[in-house]
Motif scaffolding. Sequence first.
Motif, short mmCIF file in Angstrom:
data_model
loop_
_atom_site.label_atom_id
_atom_site.label_comp_id
_atom_site.label_asym_id
_atom_site.label_seq_id
_atom_site.Cartn_x
_atom_site.Cartn_y
_atom_site.Cartn_z
N UNK A 38 0.84 -1.06 -0.10
CA UNK A 38 -0.10 -0.10 -0.09
C UNK A 38 0.86 1.16 0.03
N UNK A 39 0.32 2.24 -0.48
CA UNK A 39 1.13 3.38 -0.68
C UNK A 39 0.13 4.58 -0.62
N UNK A 40 0.89 5.89 0.15
CA UNK A 40 -0.15 6.99 0.53
C UNK A 40 0.81 8.08 0.30
N UNK A 41 0.34 9.02 -0.33
CA UNK A 41 0.91 10.51 -0.47
C UNK A 41 0.33 11.67 0.31
N UNK A 42 1.09 12.67 0.41
CA UNK A 42 0.30 13.84 1.23
C UNK A 42 1.29 15.08 0.54
N UNK A 43 0.35 16.13 0.63
CA UNK A 43 0.80 17.60 0.36
C UNK A 43 0.62 18.22 1.61
N UNK A 44 1.64 18.96 1.92
CA UNK A 44 1.71 19.94 3.25
C UNK A 44 1.92 21.24 2.69
N UNK A 45 1.06 22.23 3.46
CA UNK A 45 1.32 23.75 3.01
C UNK A 45 1.86 24.52 4.28
N UNK A 46 2.98 25.21 4.20
CA UNK A 46 3.36 25.98 5.46
C UNK A 46 3.14 27.48 5.11
N UNK A 47 3.10 28.17 6.02
CA UNK A 47 3.44 29.61 6.14
C UNK A 47 4.92 29.76 6.52
N UNK A 48 5.60 30.25 5.64
CA UNK A 48 7.23 30.58 6.01
C UNK A 48 7.28 31.96 6.09
N UNK A 49 6.23 32.92 6.18
CA UNK A 49 6.71 34.27 6.33
C UNK A 49 7.56 34.49 7.49
N UNK A 50 7.54 34.01 8.47
CA UNK A 50 8.39 34.15 9.84
C UNK A 50 9.05 32.68 9.91
N UNK A 51 10.60 33.00 9.40
CA UNK A 51 11.37 31.69 9.42
C UNK A 51 11.41 31.09 10.86
N UNK A 52 11.54 31.82 11.65
CA UNK A 52 11.66 31.36 13.20
C UNK A 52 10.37 30.55 13.69
N UNK A 53 9.23 30.77 13.25
CA UNK A 53 8.03 30.00 13.51
C UNK A 53 7.28 29.54 12.35
#
Length: 383
Positions: A268-283
Motif C-alpha cells: 500500500x502507498x499513500x501520499x500527502x501534500x503539506x502547506x506551510x506559511x514561512x513568512x516568519x522563518x523562526x516560526x
Amino acid sequence: MRFLKGRPPAPVSPSLAATLSGHDTAVNVVRFSPDGQLLAAGCGRTVVLWDVSDLAHPAQLATVDHLVPDGDTSVRPMRRDQVWAVGFSPDGQILAAGCGRTVVLWDVSVPAHPAQRAALSHPRPHPKAAAVTGVVIDQALACVREVDFSPDGRSLACHCDKTVVLWDVTDLAHPAQRAALTHQGRPGLAGAMGFSPDGRLLATGAKNAVVLWDVAALAHPAQAATVQLSRTGRGGPVLTVRAVAFSPDGRSLAAGSGWSVATQYSSSSRGAIALWDVTDLAHPVQTSTRTFGNTAYRGANAEVSAVAFSPDGRLAAAGARRAKVWWLDNTGPGRWATTLTGHQGQVSGVRFSPDVQLLASCGTDKTVRLWEPSCPESGHGRF
C-alpha cells in the motif's frame, strides 16, 4: 501567501489540449521556457525540445541525445544514466540537463540547434570516506535528481548524491563550485529542491522535514529553518519529501511526500501534500495538509512525486498515480478541484506555463499531456 478573497473559486473544467508522444522511454521531468514557447521533456538519456506555441500543431524542435554517462558503472545504467532534471535559465537562453552525475548546460537561443556550453561534474564520494562520515549512498539517488537556476540566473543548484552543490554560472566558460549542502543528523536529502522567488532561500527535502537554507551569500550558505512534517498514520511512518515548491510570493511552501507499507501479499502507498506559511522563518506554521492514496495492490504508487504552484498563486498541482489540481482559497486548507485522468501509470512531473494557460504533466506512459483548464469565474480560459 495571500489566499483568494471571497468564496472558493468554482472547480476548473480541464480539457486535454495536446498529447506529446514519440518518447522512447518514460518521461521523468518537464519544464516550460520562461516565455512559454518551449517545453523541455527529459526521457531516457535525452531531452526533447517541443515548440508548444501552437497547440494544434506541437512540434519537436530538437533532441539532445548525447548526454553521455560519466563512466561510473557501479550503479545500474537503467536507473542512473537518465535525465531526471532539466531547467531553463531566467532569460531562457540556457537549458541545464542532468544525466548520470553530470549537468550539461546547453545554449538554446536557437532551439532547433542546441549547443553545449559547459558540463558540471559531481564526483562520487569515495566508499571509505562515506563509511567514515556515515553517509549511506542510495543507488537510486546516486545521480543528478534536480537542477534549479536562481531567479537572477547567476547560480545553479544541483541535487546529486544527497548533496546540493551550488555553482556560480555567471561565466559559463568557467563555472565554479561555491558550496555543498548536506543535512547534519538526518538521513540525507531526498531529491527535492527549489529556490524561493527572491533567490534568498533554497528548500531541500529530507526525511520528515524540509530544510530552508539562506543562500544570499552563495559561498557561505546557512540553515535558516527546518520545517518538520507531522507523522501520520499508525506507527508514525517516515515521510520522504520528494517535491517542494514555493508560492510565487514566497510566503508559502508546499511539500509533497509519501510512504509505503509492504506485506507478504500486498503493498500500500499513500501520499500527502503539506502547506506551510514561512513568512516568519523562526516560526513556520503548517496551514493545511492533504492525504490521499491507500491502495492495496501490488504496483500501486500514491506517493507524491511532483508539486508546482501556478505563477499567479491560485493553484497547486501534484503528480502521483494521477495528476491532481489543488485550489488554494482564503480559508487556508484548499481543496482538490479535479483529477486529470488519462495517464497510464505514475505521473512523475507537473508544471504550469508562465502565462498560466497550460498545465503540463508527464509520466511512465512515455507521454507529455498539456491541459487547458477553463474557470467559469474568469471567463477567458485562465485558472
